[in-house]
Write a protein that holds these residues in place. Structure first.
Motif, short mmCIF file in Angstrom:
data_model
loop_
_atom_site.label_atom_id
_atom_site.label_comp_id
_atom_site.label_asym_id
_atom_site.label_seq_id
_atom_site.Cartn_x
_atom_site.Cartn_y
_atom_site.Cartn_z
N TYR A 158 -1.90 -35.98 -46.45
CA TYR A 158 -0.44 -36.03 -46.54
C TYR A 158 0.07 -35.31 -47.78
O TYR A 158 1.14 -34.66 -47.74
N ALA A 159 -0.64 -35.40 -48.87
CA ALA A 159 -0.23 -34.69 -50.07
C ALA A 159 -0.23 -33.19 -49.84
O ALA A 159 0.66 -32.46 -50.32
N ALA A 160 -1.23 -32.71 -49.09
CA ALA A 160 -1.27 -31.28 -48.76
C ALA A 160 -0.06 -30.88 -47.91
O ALA A 160 0.53 -29.82 -48.11
N GLU A 161 0.33 -31.75 -46.97
CA GLU A 161 1.48 -31.44 -46.12
C GLU A 161 2.78 -31.41 -46.91
O GLU A 161 3.72 -30.71 -46.55
N ILE A 162 2.84 -32.18 -48.00
CA ILE A 162 4.04 -32.18 -48.83
C ILE A 162 4.12 -30.91 -49.66
O ILE A 162 5.16 -30.26 -49.77
N ALA A 163 2.99 -30.53 -50.27
CA ALA A 163 3.00 -29.40 -51.21
C ALA A 163 2.90 -28.04 -50.52
O ALA A 163 3.42 -27.05 -51.04
N ALA A 164 2.23 -27.98 -49.37
CA ALA A 164 1.92 -26.68 -48.77
C ALA A 164 3.16 -25.87 -48.34
O ALA A 164 3.20 -24.65 -48.59
#
Length: 432
Positions: A158-164
């Protein structure tokens, strides 16, 4: 008579002190970030090269089809071969293909054929990497720490989906090839982390026999079992377990509705007053709530029955969608996605713990892949269903349809059978 006190047992070291878990988490965090960014950057780069939106849409189609086709073979390979070797193969293959994409993009326009090929290789690598990583986590993390480990793995995604998305937009604006260069570095870093795993993790293989008798029995069994029967062993295990087959069927309907809801939100809000800005805000909020859900998952798992955990997400979404139907509120419609995103990782973590404590090691990869194959089999039809509904109905009526679907699944989830206790009888009737 004197008695000798038993030596005190040393406490389990905290998860942050687990070197193998740290290596797996850091490497895959980089890989998740790069992959999430590339699947956003690729359409932008192709559109800038003059390709039509229908042509660019083949990227998503190729990704979904590859995932569906490769899911069960990935689990089969996980159960037969060394986990670390499979993960290294997946990382190195993705490293090579995105190095080629990076070089090609810096030198000229990226061909559609190469972009589709890169997506196919990336998805094949993901389907090979994920079950092997889950199997190693099961091996190197103590059972009492598995809920936290699985929740941290979900939070990573989920952190990747926020930052990407933001990173992809910035990098594409600087140079079209820059996002792919970052992704190439991410897969290289992930491969290094996998390479540095401890000898215990390096030697891991799901069905590896530990004695001479077991090796002879495994060899004899391997010569007798046909390939197709071995490939589908996970499906048969799921079919024999009342708990697992019920979970798979519920997840099939839930994943279909969730995928359709995402696309209905994108199409419905984009056509409404908010436009693309509202779509972006809704998806970002959903990613943030998913991250929050991953963090609180261990806390909720210890306090709620799994039936309540599975039912809570669709019930919450169904209520918000009913409000959206009654009031016509686009905010309530978008909030339903955030509500599902909040509770989905909680359910995922709970089921992940059940699987690693219930499923025998020798068919773990095939069983988890079989559940994924079944539960995601209807996902590709979600966007089509959303488009057809919005073409025939207003957004408020579509909200009512989704509300009914989610509430039905919530009610059915309350009757989900309880999982067998760890160490109890397996689906086939034998003790682990």
């Amino acid at each position: 008579m004197t008695t000798t006190a038993a030596p005190p047992t040393s406490p389990t070291p905290p998860l942050r002190a687990n070197r193998d878990f740290r290596l797996l988490w850091i490497g895959q965090a980089l890989s998740d970030f790069g992959s999430s960014m590339v699947f956003i950057a690729l359409p932008m780069v192709l559109l800038s090269g003059g390709y039509s939106t229908s042509a660019v849409g083949t990227i998503g189609t190729a990704m979904l089809i590859t995932a569906l086709v490769a899911r069960m073979p990935g689990g089969y390979l996980t159960d037969r071969y060394n986990h670390r070797a499979l993960m290294l193969t997946a990382d190195l293959a993705r490293f090579v293909v995105f190095a080629v994409v990076t070089l090609w993009t810096f030198l000229g326009e990226l061909p559609l054929e190469l972009a589709v090929g890169a997506v196919v290789v990336a998805q094949l690598g993901a389907e090979l990497f994920k079950p092997s990583q889950s199997a190693i986590v099961r091996l190197v993390v103590p059972r009492e720490q598995l809920p936290t480990a699985i929740s941290l793995n979900q939070a990573r995604g989920y952190a990747a989906e926020i930052a990407a998305p933001a990173a992809a937009g910035v990098l594409v604006a600087v140079s079209l090839g820059l996002p792919f260069a970052v992704d190439t570095f991410a897969f290289a870093a992930s491969a290094v982390c996998v390479y540095l795993l401890s000898p215990v993790a390096r030697a891991s293989r799901a069905g590896a026999p530990v004695s001479a008798d077991e090796r002879r029995a495994a060899k004899a069994a391997g010569t007798r079992e046909p390939f197709l029967r071995s490939l589908t062993a996970g499906l048969r295990y799921v079919a024999r377990s009342r708990f697992l087959r019920t979970v798979a069927l519920l997840a099939t309907g839930l994943n279909f509705l969730f995928q359709a809801l995402v696309y209905a939100l994108i199409l419905g809000l984009a056509q409404g007053g908010g436009g693309s800005g509202a779509v972006g805000a809704a998806l970002s909020v959903a990613a943030v709530t998913g991250l929050v859900g991953s963090v609180v998952a261990p806390f909720l798992q210890r306090r709620l029955r799994i039936q309540v955990l599975v039912a809570a997400g669709p019930a919450f979404a169904g209520i918000l969608l009913a409000v959206a139907w009654w009031t016509g509120s686009e905010i309530a419609f978008a909030a339903s996605l955030a509500g599902m995103s909040l509770l989905t990782p909680v359910v995922g973590a709970a089921l992940g713990v059940v699987l690693v404590t219930l499923v025998p090691r020798e068919i773990f990869g095939r069983t988890t892949s079989a559940i994924g194959f079944v539960s995601e089999s209807l996902q590709p039809f979600g966007p089509l269903a959303a488009g057809l509904m919005l073409a025939a109905l207003p957004l408020s009526a579509v909200s009512a349809v989704f509300a009914c679907g989610f509430l039905v699944i919530a009610v059915l989830a309350l009757f989900l059978p309880s999982p067998p206790p760890p160490g109890g009888r397996t689906a086939g009737g034998s003790r682990r």
